[in-house]
Design a protein around this motif. Structure first.
Motif, mmCIF file in Angstrom:
data_model
loop_
_atom_site.group_PDB
_atom_site.id
_atom_site.type_symbol
_atom_site.label_atom_id
_atom_site.label_comp_id
_atom_site.label_asym_id
_atom_site.label_seq_id
_atom_site.Cartn_x
_atom_site.Cartn_y
_atom_site.Cartn_z
ATOM 1 N N CYS A 1 6.410 -6.024 2.553
ATOM 2 C CA CYS A 1 5.811 -6.421 3.824
ATOM 3 C C CYS A 1 4.405 -6.998 3.699
ATOM 4 N N CYS B 1 5.373 2.511 0.647
ATOM 5 C CA CYS B 1 4.527 1.809 1.603
ATOM 6 C C CYS B 1 4.466 2.610 2.903
ATOM 7 N N GLN B 2 3.270 2.824 3.447
ATOM 8 C CA GLN B 2 3.139 3.573 4.686
ATOM 9 C C GLN B 2 3.576 2.760 5.898
ATOM 10 N N ASN B 3 3.745 1.429 5.712
ATOM 11 C CA ASN B 3 4.161 0.568 6.804
ATOM 12 C C ASN B 3 5.682 0.436 6.900
ATOM 13 N N CYS B 4 6.332 0.057 5.783
ATOM 14 C CA CYS B 4 7.774 -0.197 5.821
ATOM 15 C C CYS B 4 8.606 0.880 5.133
ATOM 16 N N CYS C 1 2.080 -3.974 -0.717
ATOM 17 C CA CYS C 1 3.535 -3.809 -0.726
ATOM 18 C C CYS C 1 4.172 -5.184 -0.900
ATOM 19 N N VAL D 1 1.539 -5.397 3.268
ATOM 20 C CA VAL D 1 0.468 -4.525 3.758
ATOM 21 C C VAL D 1 -0.207 -3.840 2.578
ATOM 22 N N HIS E 1 7.031 8.482 2.868
ATOM 23 C CA HIS E 1 5.689 8.997 3.094
ATOM 24 C C HIS E 1 5.003 9.491 1.830
ATOM 25 N N VAL F 1 -1.489 -0.977 0.434
ATOM 26 C CA VAL F 1 -1.003 0.401 0.340
ATOM 27 C C VAL F 1 -2.163 1.368 0.128
#
Length: 134
Positions: free
Chosen positions: A39, A22-25, A36, A41, A17, A43
């Motif tokens: 994944c 990455c806030q996704n993985c 990222c 996504v 966090h 960032v």
């Protein structure tokens, strides 16, 4: 931080966090990365996502309100902004004699030039070194 860790022992942020994850993985990402690599996504630590200052807003403030230093206050250059504001106010007070008019005109030209430099990309960072967003 190890794979078993729940949080960072240095800063106390929960695993995955912080601004370098990455806030996704939750995988680590480079500080200036826009996506990222794990994944794909986008960032949230890019200048635009983290609330970076707008180049258009700063440039227009410089062009229209540059003599008051508003664009420099916006970008965080407080000392320069206060200088522009004080010189403009002194020029307004001294406008009863001719020298004040030239002082205000000079500060207005200074702000106008800085506004144009911001819009053309010659000035592209704020006082903290963050890139201005488009």
């Amino acid at each position: 931080m190890t794979d078993e860790a729940v949080m960072c022992v240095k800063c106390g942020v929960a695993k995955g966090h912080g601004s370098n994850y990455c806030q996704n993985c939750g995988k680590p990402v480079a500080p200036n990365a826009e996506v990222c690599l794990n994944c794909g996504v986008r960032v949230a630590n890019t200048a635009a996502a983290s609330g970076g200052k707008s180049k258009m807003a700063a440039g227009l403030l410089g062009i229209f309100l540059g003599c008051f230093g508003v664009h420099n206050f916006y970008l965080g250059y407080t000392a320069k902004a206060v200088t522009q504001l004080v010189l403009t106010l002194v020029g307004c007070v001294l406008s009863c004699i001719v020298i004040g008019i030239f002082l205000v005109l000079g500060i207005w030209i200074w702000g106008l030039i800085e506004g144009i430099m911001i819009l053309t990309g010659k000035i592209n960072t704020d006082a903290q070194g963050n890139l201005l967003s488009e």
